[in-house]
Write a protein that holds these residues in place. Structure first.
Motif, PDB file in Angstrom:
ATOM      1  N   GLY A 121      18.033   0.461 -22.172  1.00 12.12           N
ATOM      2  CA  GLY A 121      16.851   1.132 -22.715  1.00 12.12           C
ATOM      3  C   GLY A 121      17.097   1.609 -24.133  1.00 12.12           C
ATOM      4  O   GLY A 121      16.241   1.468 -25.017  1.00 12.12           O
ATOM      5  N   TYR A 122      18.276   2.133 -24.352  1.00 17.55           N
ATOM      6  CA  TYR A 122      18.591   2.676 -25.666  1.00 17.55           C
ATOM      7  C   TYR A 122      18.752   1.561 -26.703  1.00 17.55           C
ATOM      8  O   TYR A 122      18.252   1.658 -27.822  1.00 17.55           O
ATOM      9  N   LEU A 123      19.418   0.475 -26.281  1.00 14.44           N
ATOM     10  CA  LEU A 123      19.567  -0.655 -27.210  1.00 14.44           C
ATOM     11  C   LEU A 123      18.194  -1.215 -27.570  1.00 14.44           C
ATOM     12  O   LEU A 123      17.934  -1.598 -28.710  1.00 14.44           O
ATOM     13  N   GLU A 124      17.321  -1.242 -26.579  1.00 16.55           N
ATOM     14  CA  GLU A 124      15.973  -1.752 -26.828  1.00 16.55           C
ATOM     15  C   GLU A 124      15.266  -0.891 -27.877  1.00 16.55           C
ATOM     16  O   GLU A 124      14.586  -1.407 -28.763  1.00 16.55           O
ATOM     17  N   ALA A 125      15.462   0.400 -27.784  1.00 21.87           N
ATOM     18  CA  ALA A 125      14.849   1.299 -28.768  1.00 21.87           C
ATOM     19  C   ALA A 125      15.403   1.002 -30.171  1.00 21.87           C
ATOM     20  O   ALA A 125      14.646   0.944 -31.147  1.00 21.87           O
ATOM     21  N   ILE A 126      16.697   0.772 -30.255  1.00 18.87           N
ATOM     22  CA  ILE A 126      17.293   0.432 -31.559  1.00 18.87           C
ATOM     23  C   ILE A 126      16.674  -0.862 -32.099  1.00 18.87           C
ATOM     24  O   ILE A 126      16.271  -0.949 -33.260  1.00 18.87           O
ATOM     25  N   MET A 127      16.580  -1.863 -31.212  1.00 19.39           N
ATOM     26  CA  MET A 127      16.046  -3.159 -31.648  1.00 19.39           C
ATOM     27  C   MET A 127      14.588  -3.027 -32.086  1.00 19.39           C
ATOM     28  O   MET A 127      14.157  -3.687 -33.018  1.00 19.39           O
ATOM     29  N   ARG A 128      13.840  -2.184 -31.387  1.00 17.88           N
ATOM     30  CA  ARG A 128      12.430  -1.984 -31.761  1.00 17.88           C
ATOM     31  C   ARG A 128      12.322  -1.370 -33.150  1.00 17.88           C
ATOM     32  O   ARG A 128      11.526  -1.816 -33.970  1.00 17.88           O
ATOM     33  N   VAL A 129      13.130  -0.355 -33.391  1.00 18.93           N
ATOM     34  CA  VAL A 129      13.085   0.300 -34.707  1.00 18.93           C
ATOM     35  C   VAL A 129      13.462  -0.718 -35.787  1.00 18.93           C
ATOM     36  O   VAL A 129      12.823  -0.806 -36.836  1.00 18.93           O
ATOM     37  N   TYR A 130      14.456  -1.526 -35.489  1.00 17.42           N
ATOM     38  CA  TYR A 130      14.894  -2.548 -36.455  1.00 17.42           C
ATOM     39  C   TYR A 130      13.794  -3.587 -36.674  1.00 17.42           C
ATOM     40  O   TYR A 130      13.456  -3.941 -37.808  1.00 17.42           O
ATOM     41  N   ASN A 131      13.218  -4.045 -35.582  1.00 14.50           N
ATOM     42  CA  ASN A 131      12.169  -5.057 -35.691  1.00 14.50           C
ATOM     43  C   ASN A 131      10.979  -4.544 -36.496  1.00 14.50           C
ATOM     44  O   ASN A 131      10.333  -5.282 -37.230  1.00 14.50           O
ATOM     45  N   LEU A 132      10.728  -3.261 -36.354  1.00 19.58           N
ATOM     46  CA  LEU A 132       9.576  -2.662 -37.021  1.00 19.58           C
ATOM     47  C   LEU A 132       9.840  -2.440 -38.513  1.00 19.58           C
ATOM     48  O   LEU A 132       9.022  -2.766 -39.357  1.00 19.58           O
TER      49      LEU A 132
END
Ligand code: HEM
Ligand code: SF4
Lengths: 115, 551
Positions: B228-239
């Protein structure tokens, strides 16, 4: 003026599509594995013609990634100006048992030894 | 031993036939190079200086004899009899033909290997400690977590078109051997007072043209929250990651530009926003994955091996090899064998097909059929009985694989450089060879002690020069190769980026320069002080003086 004056110009090179072999465009529009077979274009117009020819051969899937590089012809042999093209026309300097230099189709100059 | 589950092997086989079709369509001209390039890169196929280059993933650097023998077979049948092990725990073949590639991929698939995600703007194969599951200092085997991350990220639609490539490294040991601080995301295992596992999450490290050390965004993330936390990092990066400029697109630039505090806050708020139940790492799932990495059945052995001690006392060369190439194993009576692919004057990371077979055979016979690839471009037999060390050493010696220089001056990391790589600005292998010859005297290497020399042939830094104790970067000055030297880099726990000392050197002057640096260290070191520690204490000044003082 001597008869075998150095000619400076550009050569068109590419990698052959099916195996990646380094090739050079020749006078007759074939692709040579040996840099000595390359046609040297001295005039901008002739260079543009080589490029156009290369693009054509990319379209018919003979070669890929064509570009011109600086070279000169001395005594019938072609020398690339930049070390990268010299390595491409011989093979790795750290494996002189491999590549064009080992297969009798290397350029007519010595591989760099060591550093 | 790690293996694919059925889903994966179906998937890999589908990818091979897909690629066969794509390559055929390219050869007949149905696909243009522009259409085909991204497809071949997705399958690890690059066009390099002399031919195509195929980059084959070695997940977690783990091989068995069947895999390594297959690599040897491919080297002989379709390449020129050798391969190059890289700092990403991959293997690269340098002389591949496009028309053979599908057959090679099919051969690899027979032993559950592939070249997927070795390229492209996706999450690349996760890397880890080459001693995973074997090291005495390990808290837990990091590979199950690596695998969990891989299964989650592979072909995840949201993460297949990232702004840029993305590299994750995991370590389960307090002594970081996976260079987690110079990866896009680094994960590092800790235990709390109650013995529970938590992961330190580091983000935004990297090398290349902008070298940076990662920042810690979480000190202790409970294991079940990891995805879940890695996904949050990836989302911020993708955005927020910059897609407009490829040189600014890595996550390290984002972290750098908005600052660690703001980045952390963005991740935390994205994470808080999401229902954690969806991404909770199930204990059962983790156990299923862990079973793939189950430790071999070690015998109960005494810690002390008479056979070994006797051989060591009698044979000085063997004793020297033991000193540098053997590491402590977690099971009594066992040892980790590090096989140097850096013989004197050799090409770092290159192994012939015959050498691969020798190592495969040793792995099968003595190491529970396990072989590892290290990011130092060496090979490892992770689980060897101390009783067998002498016999193994004899076999290695006969194949020029027993150089006792692991972690020493001769254990040089070098990328392929201008001898093979089309992006290179200078050669790197000949520099490695000339330094290796200069320090050929193994007694001297042992006397100098731990020293990391890393060489890259261009600013992309595949040879990790920024984190070498001595880093060497090959550049092009008006058509001539020249080399910039940095000092004080490290990829270990106290990671740091090296400092440029001054003007660069012509290739032939590099060995002298390295020698001056080493002599300066020897002259100034305190008893027991290693090169890096001495440099940190002394600073660059004495080294500068030695290098640039008027002759
Ligand atoms: C010969 C073909 C190769 C090509 C064309 C190539 C290309 C590149 C490029 C373009 C980058 C920079 C990416 C960026 O910063 O965004 C890069 C980074 C990297 N390459 Fe290579 N590379 C090659 C070989 C290797 C080899 C042999 C190794 C291992 C020894 C390697 C390991 C790495 C690593 C570890 C990085 C990451 C640096 C970072 O953290 O940013 N590469 N490569
Ligand atoms: S550092 Fe540069 S020269 Fe070396 S392999 Fe990477 S891209 Fe090629």
């Amino acid at each position: 003026m001597t008869t075998n004056a150095t000619e400076k110009g550009k050569i068109l090179t590419a990698n052959r599509l099916r195996d990646g072999e380094v090739v050079f465009l020749t006078h007759s529009g074939e692709w040579s594995e040996n840099i000595d077979g390359a046609v040297l274009a001295t005039e901008p117009q002739a260079q543009a013609a080589l490029e156009a020819r290369g693009k054509g051969d990319e379209r018919v899937n003979l070669v890929t990634g064509t570009y011109l590089f600086d070279a000169e012809r001395r005594d019938g042999h072609v020398f690339a100006s930049h070390i990268k093209e010299r390595i491409r026309s011989l093979g790795p300097t750290v494996r002189v048992d491999l590549g064009k230099q080992a297969e009798g189709k290397g350029g007519h100059f010595a591989a760099l030894q060591g550093v | 031993m790690y293996r694919y589950d059925e889903f994966d092997s179906q998937f890999v086989n589908d990818r091979v036939s897909q690629f066969r079709d794509q390559a055929n369509r390219r050869l007949t001209g149905e696909l243009s190079e522009d259409e085909f390039r991204p497809l071949r890169l997705m399958n690890g196929l690059y066009l390099q200086l002399h031919a195509y280059m195929l980059r084959i993933a070695v997940p977690y650097g783990s091989l068995d004899s069947a895999k390594l023998n297959t690599l040897a077979y491919i080297a002989e049948k379709w390449d020129r009899g050798y391969g190059h092990f890289t700092t990403r725990q991959n293997l690269q073949f340098n002389w591949i033909k496009l028309e053979d590639t599908a057959d090679i991929l099919a051969k690899l698939a027979e032993v559950e290997m592939h070249a997927i995600q070795t390229s492209g703007n996706c999450i690349r194969n996760v890397t880890t400690d080459q001693w995973a599951g074997a090291a005495a200092d390990e808290i837990a085997d990091p590979r199950p977590i690596g695998e969990l991350v891989r299964q989650w990220s592979s072909l995840h639609p949201e993460f297949s078109y990232l702004p840029r490539k993305f590299k994750i490294a995991v370590t389960g040991s307090p002594n970081d051997r996976a260079a987690v601080k110079v990866h896009d995301i680094g994960l590092r295992l800790h235990l709390n007072d109650r013995g529970e596992r938590g992961w330190e999450v580091l983000v935004g490290g990297g090398l290349g043209r902008t070298p940076v050390i990662a920042v810690t965004v979480r000190d202790f993330l409970p294991e079940h929250e990891l995805i879940g936390y890695l996904e949050a990092i990836m989302r911020v990066y993708n955005l927020y990651g910059r897609r407009d400029n490829k040189y600014k697109a890595r996550i390290k630039i984002l972290v750098h530009e908005i600052g660690a505090e703001k980045f952390r806050a963005e991740v935390e708020s994205e994470y808080a926003r999401r229902p954690h139940a969806d991404t909770k790492v199930e204990e059962r799932e983790l156990q299923r994955i862990s079973a793939y990495f189950a430790a071999p059945k070690f015998e109960k052995l005494p810690r002390w091996s008479a056979t070994f001690e006797e051989a060591r006392a009698k044979n000085k060369d063997f004793a020297n090899w033991v000193r540098t190439n053997i590491a402590a194993h977690r099971a009594d009576g066992y040892a980790i064998v590090n096989i140097s692919l850096k013989p004197e004057g050799g090409i770092p990371g290159d192994a012939t097909a015959d050498q691969m077979r020798v190592v495969a055979d040793l792995g099968q016979r003595y190491s529970f059929d396990e072989i590892r690839v290290s990011h130092h471009q060496n090979l490892v037999l992770p689980h060897v009985k101390r009783d067998d060390l002498f016999a193994i050493w004899k076999v290695l010696q006969a194949s020029d694989l027993a150089t006792s220089n692991i972690g020493l001056a001769g254990d040089i990391i070098a990328c392929p450089g201008l001898d093979y790589c089309s992006l290179a600005t200078a050669r790197s292998i000949p520099i490695a060879q000339s330094i290796s010859r200069r320090f050929a005297d193994l007694n001297r290497q042992h006397e100098i002690g731990p020293l990391r020399i890393n060489i890259s042939g261009c600013i992309n830094a595949c040879g990790h020069h920024h984190v070498g104790h001595i880093g060497i970067l090959g550049l092009d000055k008006k058509g001539e190769e020249y080399y910039q030297i940095t000092l004080g880099g490290s990829s270990a726990d106290s990671a740091s980026i090296g400092t440029i000392l001054g003007p660069g050197f012509a290739g032939e002057d590099v060995p002298d320069a390295i020698e001056k640096i080493v002599n300066t260290y020897l002259a100034h070191r305190q008893p027991g002080e290693e090169f890096l520690a001495a440099y940190r204490r002394l600073g660059p000044q004495p080294f500068k003086e030695a290098l640039y003082a008027a002759a």
